[in-house]
Design a protein around this motif. Structure first.
Motif, short mmCIF file in Angstrom:
data_model
loop_
_atom_site.label_atom_id
_atom_site.label_comp_id
_atom_site.label_asym_id
_atom_site.label_seq_id
_atom_site.Cartn_x
_atom_site.Cartn_y
_atom_site.Cartn_z
N ILE A 153 -4.05 0.90 -11.05
CA ILE A 153 -3.59 -0.25 -10.25
C ILE A 153 -3.04 0.20 -8.90
O ILE A 153 -3.37 -0.40 -7.86
N THR A 154 -2.21 1.23 -8.88
CA THR A 154 -1.61 1.67 -7.62
C THR A 154 -2.63 2.24 -6.65
O THR A 154 -2.43 2.19 -5.44
N ASN A 155 -3.73 2.79 -7.16
CA ASN A 155 -4.76 3.33 -6.28
C ASN A 155 -5.73 2.28 -5.78
O ASN A 155 -6.21 2.36 -4.65
N TYR A 156 -6.03 1.30 -6.61
CA TYR A 156 -7.09 0.35 -6.25
C TYR A 156 -6.59 -1.05 -5.88
O TYR A 156 -7.40 -1.91 -5.53
N LEU A 157 -5.29 -1.28 -5.91
CA LEU A 157 -4.76 -2.59 -5.53
C LEU A 157 -5.10 -2.94 -4.09
O LEU A 157 -5.32 -4.11 -3.75
N GLY A 158 -5.15 -1.93 -3.23
CA GLY A 158 -5.40 -2.17 -1.81
C GLY A 158 -6.77 -2.77 -1.52
O GLY A 158 -6.93 -3.48 -0.52
N PHE B 261 3.88 5.05 -5.20
CA PHE B 261 3.94 4.45 -3.86
C PHE B 261 3.13 5.24 -2.83
O PHE B 261 2.54 4.67 -1.92
N SER B 262 3.11 6.57 -2.98
CA SER B 262 2.33 7.36 -2.02
C SER B 262 0.83 7.10 -2.18
O SER B 262 0.09 7.08 -1.19
#
Length: 476
Positions: free
Chosen positions: A435-440, A358-359
């Motif tokens: 995914i968590t890093n590049y989803l944005g 999440f961070s």
């Protein structure tokens, strides 16, 4: 106190452990130094914008006025996304810290307690939030100041072990860690680069000043004062803080990389344990919990107001305009608080791992917001020049602009693009991390392009920029 404490995030207390282990004391310090210049560039840009135009919506509104309405739409929803993702991140951090005392209790219990407290504070309205945040911020400020003083004492041999460390850990195990055992300058550079995304998470939240600009009394005096004070707090709390941490905690301590889901992975707690100071680790842990709780409450407060603001401009359903007798947009708070239940991922997975997911998502979303602020300032300056408005007419201007805005813009783009470069190294692919890093990135692009396609917006022409509506002082 809230303004001072707002600069201090959970990342400084909890996230520095993994960065110290990956990069060493010099790599950690260098990473924080670079991100601090980016943060300062963003605040200088924001200060110039909102001192002249302290309008409702702050930087979100101004991005639509000086760049493109589609950017305002995507930026507004990205702010909301950043906050609702940050909420479970901070609750997960709280669970990590609580597990230091007792990891036999199911994490679901702690998640529920944290959510109930945070939601109650926000449903009671701005006054209750402000009062609680004042005390939370006071604890955070006293904690970081106390940790820095304690770090100096430990380093000079004043701890119970009477070990005068000096710069020992800069010599052994060394100032840099060779990332993934890649030798030479390349390994040291990659070690430094690996700290940037975590350092970003630690600095996020300073730009919240812009969303409160319209409610600030005497903005031409108080906003510049707040902006000028940011660099002092960054230097004292962050730069000096991580420097001291690198002196008292060795980067090869195995507890730094053991993802046990407890506060033992907080570098500050590890350093105090190494110095054989009894009882103090538990006291520090309690203070760190208040910091995480404060950050969770702030995330819910800001995101609910962003959603409320989006509904006032027609960019979100008007049903979110409903308020209770305290003036709280209760439906906005309710919807945003639902995302806090993502914290229950800490029940099935390691709480430290969930906090990392999440961070990372919050950091990338926050970088997009920083990028938009810098881009807005660049367009703002170009518009002033095109319309023949002298810079001396501005109530606040920085001598470093527009160069600071370009610096911040370039760095935010680079950090976003290379936020998870590690997964592309041989044998290090991790689909969850990717995914968590590049989803944005696709999230923001879909918002921007979709709104632009539906509403047929265009980039605001320099000659058409409005510098008068909502301006402080005399009309430009």
């Amino acid at each position: 106190m809230i303004t001072i404490g707002g600069v201090i995030g959970t990342g400084l207390f909890l996230g520095t452990a993994s960065s110290l282990a990956r990069a060493g004391p010099a790599g950690l310090l260098l990473g924080y130094a670079v991100v601090s210049t980016v943060c300062l560039s963003v605040m200088l840009s924001l200060g110039e914008l909102i001192t002249l135009l302290p309008v409702p919506g702050g930087q979100i509104t101004l991005s639509g006025r000086f760049v493109d309405p589609a950017l305002a739409f995507s930026m507004g929803w990205n702010y909301w996304y950043s906050g609702v993702v940050g909420l479970p991140a901070e609750i997960s951090a709280t669970v990590v810290l609580i597990n230091y005392w007792d990891n036999n209790v199911n994490n679901a219990v702690w998640v529920l307690i944290c959510l109930v407290v945070v939601c109650c504070i926000n449903f009671l309205g701005t006054r209750a939030y402000g009062e609680s945040e004042f005390w939370f911020s006071s604890i955070k400020v006293l904690t970081i100041i106390g940790l820095i003083i304690l770090g100096v004492v430990i380093d000079l041999g004043g701890a119970p072990d009477h070990d005068r460390r000096g710069f020992r850990y800069w010599h052994h195990p060394g100032p840099f860690v060779q990332f993934a055992n890649i030798q030479g300058v390349k390994g040291r550079f990659l070690a430094f680069w690996s700290t940037l995304i975590q350092a970003t998470y630690a600095f996020l939240g300073t730009e919240v000043l812009g969303t409160m600009a319209a409610e600030t009394k005497n903005p031409t005096k108080n906003i510049p004062r707040a902006v000028r004070g940011v660099w002092v707090r960054i230097l004292l709390f962050y730069i000096f803080g991580v420097f001291i941490l690198g002196l008292i905690c060795p980067s090869d301590n195995p507890m730094l990389t053991i993802e046990s889901g407890t506060a033992a992975s907080s570098a500050w707690v590890i350093a105090v344990n190494v110095a054989r100071i009894k009882a103090l680790p538990s006291i520090i842990n309690a203070c760190l919990i208040s910091s995480a709780w404060s950050a969770a409450s702030s995330n819910l407060f800001v995101t609910s107001r962003v959603l409320f603001g989006l509904s006032t401009t027609g960019q979100a359903p008007r049903v979110f305009l409903k308020t209770n007798r305290y003036g709280t947009p209760w439906l906005s708070v309710l919807i945003c608080s639902i995302f806090g239940f993502l914290s229950y991922m800490a029940v099935s997975s390691n709480a430290s791992t969930v906090f990392g997911w999440f961070s990372n998502m919050t950091s990338v979303a926050g970088l997009f917001n920083w990028m938009s602020i810098c881009l807005t300032l660049i367009r703002f300056r170009r518009g002033l020049k095109a319309q023949g408005i002298p810079l001396d007419s501005l109530p606040y201007k920085s001598r470093f602009q527009p160069f600071a805005a370009y610096w911040g813009l370039c760095w935010t783009i680079v950090i976003i693009l290379f936020s998870d470069w590690q997964v592309f190294l041989a044998g290090r692919w991790d689909h969850t991390s990717f995914i968590t890093n590049y989803l944005g990135i696709p999230f923001v692009l879909v918002l921007y392009i979709g709104y632009k396609f539906v509403k047929k917006t265009r980039i605001v022409l320099l000659a058409e920029m409005d510098f008068s509506t909502g301006a402080t002082g005399r009309t430009l």
